[in-house]
Design an enzyme around this catalytic site. Structure first.
Site, mmCIF file in Angstrom:
data_model
loop_
_atom_site.group_PDB
_atom_site.id
_atom_site.type_symbol
_atom_site.label_atom_id
_atom_site.label_comp_id
_atom_site.label_asym_id
_atom_site.label_seq_id
_atom_site.Cartn_x
_atom_site.Cartn_y
_atom_site.Cartn_z
ATOM 1 N N LYS A 75 0.852 -1.193 0.000
ATOM 2 C CA LYS A 75 0.000 0.000 0.000
ATOM 3 C C LYS A 75 0.891 1.247 0.000
ATOM 4 O O LYS A 75 1.889 1.287 0.733
ATOM 5 C CB LYS A 75 -0.930 -0.009 1.220
ATOM 6 C CG LYS A 75 -1.963 1.109 1.216
ATOM 7 C CD LYS A 75 -2.949 1.007 2.391
ATOM 8 C CE LYS A 75 -3.974 2.134 2.372
ATOM 9 N NZ LYS A 75 -4.935 2.061 3.497
ATOM 10 N N SER A 150 -10.048 2.383 2.557
ATOM 11 C CA SER A 150 -9.088 3.066 1.725
ATOM 12 C C SER A 150 -8.097 2.141 1.006
ATOM 13 O O SER A 150 -7.485 2.564 0.022
ATOM 14 C CB SER A 150 -8.296 4.061 2.570
ATOM 15 O OG SER A 150 -7.465 3.400 3.505
ATOM 16 N N SER A 174 -10.545 0.151 6.770
ATOM 17 C CA SER A 174 -9.873 0.259 5.464
ATOM 18 C C SER A 174 -9.207 -1.012 4.948
ATOM 19 O O SER A 174 -8.774 -1.044 3.799
ATOM 20 C CB SER A 174 -8.834 1.377 5.497
ATOM 21 O OG SER A 174 -9.469 2.631 5.437
#
Lengths: 480, 95
Positions: A75, A150, A174
Site C-alpha cells: 500500500k 481506503s 480500510s
C-alpha cells in the site's frame, strides 16, 4: 496458472523448483501491465526483477526463509526507501522516501519481491477509493463499482490476481471493507501488533496495518512476517509473536459465536443479511454455539469516530507545510502564503474537510463538547465489547451494510461515513477484526466480519480457516 | 451548532487552509452536514466514563536519552523543495 496458487502453494512451488521467483515475478508484472483496474500508483518492475533474481540465488542455496521470492503489492502509505511514497495525495506526489518503514524492512528481510505500490484514498481517508489523487480504482467483479477503501488498490490487486497478497492499513475499516467488497480475506490485527513506524499517519490511536490475502492460511503466513515489537514505534506492543499457522486446524466444536443484535437492524441490505445468516448456519453445523449479544453503543461509533479520527488527522497532517518535503506552491510571497497555498493546493477535498473538522473540534471552547466527549463514548464502546467477550469467543456480523456500490453514486461525506457503521467500533476498541468471503449478492462478493478480543488473532485465523475448509467462496475469482 | 461562512473561513485559517470565495458556500454546507452528525454526541449519556485516549490503556514507554538515529540530513535535504547552506529555505521572514 501460477496466479491461481495461494501463497502456501507458491512457497512449495518455489522450494521444489516448479518455477523460479523470476518466472513468478515476470508473470505478475505482465498481469499488472494488462490490468485496467488502476490498482497501482507505482509499479517497480526493475527493482522487482532484481529482487527476484536475488531470491532465486538464495533459494538455490537451500537456506531460504519461508517467504523468499514471493511477490507482493505494498500500500502506498508505507515508506519505501528510494521509491515514491504518495499516500494517494498530490501533497506527496514527488516524495521519494529516504527511509524504509519497519514493515518494508521486515518484508525485505524475508527476501520478498515488491511489485509496486497500490492505490488508496488520499491519506487513507475514504471508503470507496474515489478520494485518490491518482483516480478511482475499479472493482474487479464489476468495473462500474467501487472496490471499497481506503486499501482499495490492494484489495483489487489481490482479487484480480495481479498480486498474491498486499499490505493494507485499517483506521476505521480500510482493510476489512475493501476485502469484503472485492471478495478477499483481510485481517486488521490488534492495535500495536504491527509497527506503525514509517506508515504515514492518519489517526495514530486507530491506525493498524495488516495482510490482505486470498485465504486465512495465507494471512497467517504473512502475519508471522509482519507482527512484532518495534523500538521505533512508541505504541508498539512488547509482546511475543506466536506462530499464527499453528492452530489453524483446530476444531470449532464448542466455539461461542456472538451475534450483536444491533448489527442486524435497519439499514442492512437484505442480500447481505441472507449471506451472513447462511454463514452463521455453516458455523453452527461445524459445532459452534450461537449466542445473541448486545453492543448497545454500536450506533454511537459513527459520531465518536468522526471526531477522534479528524482531530488526530488535523494534528498529524500539520507536518505537511511545504517546507521540508512534499508539495510547495509556486512563488510564495511570504511564509504564511507558503503554508496556505501549499496545503490548499496539495490536499484533496475530503482531507481538507477532515482537517477542518478536527481543527474546529479541538479549538478553544469546543474541546470538552467534542473530543473529550468522543473519548468517553469510545470508553463505552470498549466496555460493550469487554462485556460481550465474557460470554463469547468471537463476534460475527456484516462488514459493510451493502455490496459494492456504483462509482460516483455517493456524493456527500455523511452518507459515505454511515456505511462504516460495522467496522468503526473495532478500531475505537483496538480489537482485531477480519473479513472473509462468505457468498454473493447480485453477483458481488459479501464479506463476513469476525471480531475477536485483544490479541486473539490465532483464534480469528483458526475460525476463518475452518470456514474456508468447508466453503468455496474464497476460491471464487473474477478473472480466468 | 451551525457554522456561518465567516466561522468556516476562520477555521480554515486555523488549519492553514484557504477557501476560495466561490467554494465557501458549498464548504459551509458540507461542514454543517458533518457537524449535525457530530452533534449526536451531545445526546449520549456518558455518565462517569473515563475518556479513552489509547485503545490498550498502555502507558507511554520511555527510553534512554541517547542518539539512536544515523545522521540523514543530506538525504532529507535532497528531497526538500528548497535548501541552502544545510538549511531548509522559506521566503524571508525578517528583513
Amino acid at each position: 496458472m501460477m496466479h491461481n496458487l495461494t501463497i502456501a502453494e507458491q512457497i512449495k512451488g518455489l522450494k521444489s523448483r516448479d518455477f523460479s521467483s523470476l518466472e513468478l515475478t515476470e508473470h505478475y508484472l505482465s498481469r499488472i501491465d494488462d490490468s485496467e483496474l488502476n490498482a497501482f500508483i507505482s509499479v517497480t518492475s526493475e527493482q522487482a526483477l532484481t529482487q527476484a533474481k536475488m531470491a532465486d540465488s538464495i533459494l538455490a542455496k537451500g537456506n531460504a526463509s519461508g517467504l523468499t521470492g514471493i511477490p507482493y503489492a505494498h500500500k502506498d502509505i508505507f515508506c519505501t526507501k528510494g521509491v515514491k511514497t504518495s499516500a494517494g495525495s498530490k501533497m506527496l506526489d514527488s516524495f521519494i522516501s529516504p527511509y524504509d518503514a519497519t514493515l518494508s524492512e521486515k518484508l525485505n528481510s524475508q527476501n520478498m519481491v515488491m511489485l509496486g505500490k497500490t492505490n488508496m484514498d488520499e491519506f487513507a481517508m475514504g471508503s470507496s477509493n474515489e478520494n485518490s489523487y491518482y483516480g478511482s480504482v475499479k472493482n474487479p467483479w464489476d468495473t462500474k463499482k467501487v472496490p471499497g477503501g481506503s486499501s482499495g488498490g490492494s484489495a483489487a490487486a489481490v482479487a484480480s490476481r495481479i498480486s498474491p497478497f498486499a499490505t493494507g492499513t485499517d483506521t476505521g475499516g480500510s482493510i476489512r471493507q475493501p476485502a469484503s467488497l472485492c471478495g478477499i480475506t483481510g485481517l486488521k490485527p490488534t492495535y500495536g501488533r504491527i509497527s506503525r513506524y514509517g506508515m504515514i499517519a492518519y489517526a495514530s490511536s486507530l491506525d493498524q496495518a495488516g495482510p490482505m490475502t486470498r485465504t486465512a492460511e495465507d494471512s497467517a503466513i504473512i502475519l508471522n512476517a509482519m507482527a512484532g515489537f518495534d523500538e521505533r514505534d512508541s505504541t508498539s506492543a512488547n509482546k511475543s509473536v506466536p506462530d499464527y499457522t499453528k492452530n489453524l486446524s483446530k476444531s470449532l466444536k464448542g466455539l461461542k459465536i456472538g451475534l450483536p443484535k444491533e448489527y442486524f437492524s435497519e439499514g442492512l441490505d437484505k442480500g447481505v443479511e441472507r449471506v451472513i445468516i447462511q454463514a452463521i448456519k455453516d458455523y453452527e453445523a461445524m459445532g459452534a454455539e450461537i449466542i445473541e449479544v448486545s453492543l448497545p453503543n454500536s450506533m454511537n461509533a459513527i459520531p465518536a469516530y468522526y471526531i477522534v479520527a479528524p482531530c488526530e488527522c488535523s494534528s498529524n497532517l500539520s507536518r505537511f507545510d511545504g517546507v521540508r518535503y512534499g508539495y510547495r506552491c509556486d512563488d510564495p510571497k511570504d511564509l504564511n502564503d507558503l503554508y496556505l497555498r501549499s496545503r490548499s493546493e496539495g490536499f484533496g477535498d475530503e482531507v481538507k474537510r477532515r482537517i477542518m473538522i478536527g481543527a474546529y473540534a479541538l479549538s478553544a471552547g469546543y474541546y470538552d463538547a467534542y473530543y473529550l466527549k468522543a473519548q468517553k463514548v469510545r470508553q463505552l464502546i470498549s466496555e460493550d465489547f469487554k462485556k460481550a467477550f465474557k460470554e463469547v469467543d468471537v463476534i460475527m456480523g456484516p462488514v459493510s451494510p451493502t455490496p459494492a456500490f456504483e462509482l460516483g453514486s455517493i456524493k456527500d461525506s455523511v452518507s459515505m461515513y454511515l456505511a462504516d457503521i460495522y467496522t468503526l467500533s473495532v478500531n475505537l476498541a483496538g480489537l482485531p477484526g477480519m473479513s472473509i468471503p462468505a457468498g454473493f449478492s447480485d453477483n458481488l462478493p459479501i464479506g463476513l466480519q469476525l471480531i475477536g478480543n485483544h490479541w486473539s488473532e490465532e483464534l480469528l485465523l483458526n475460525t476463518a480457516h475452518q470456514f474456508q475448509l468447508k466453503t468455496d467462496w474464497h476460491n471464487a475469482s473474477p478473472v480466468d | 451548532m451551525s457554522l456561518d461562512n465567516n466561522k468556516v473561513k476562520e477555521i480554515a485559517y486555523l488549519a492553514r487552509l484557504s477557501i476560495e470565495n466561490s467554494e465557501l458556500e458549498q464548504s459551509t454546507k458540507e461542514l454543517n452536514n458533518i457537524l449535525s452528525l457530530m452533534d449526536q454526541l451531545g445526546e449520549i449519556d456518558t455518565g462517569d466514563a473515563e475518556p479513552m485516549a489509547h485503545p490498550l490503556e498502555m502507558s507511554q514507554r520511555l527510553r534512554d536519552d541517547q542518539v539512536t538515529e544515523d545522521d540523514l540530513s543530506e538525504e532529507f535535504q535532497e528531497i526538500a523543495p528548497k535548501t541552502g547552506n544545510n538549511h531548509f529555505l522559506v521566503p524571508t521572514v525578517i528583513e
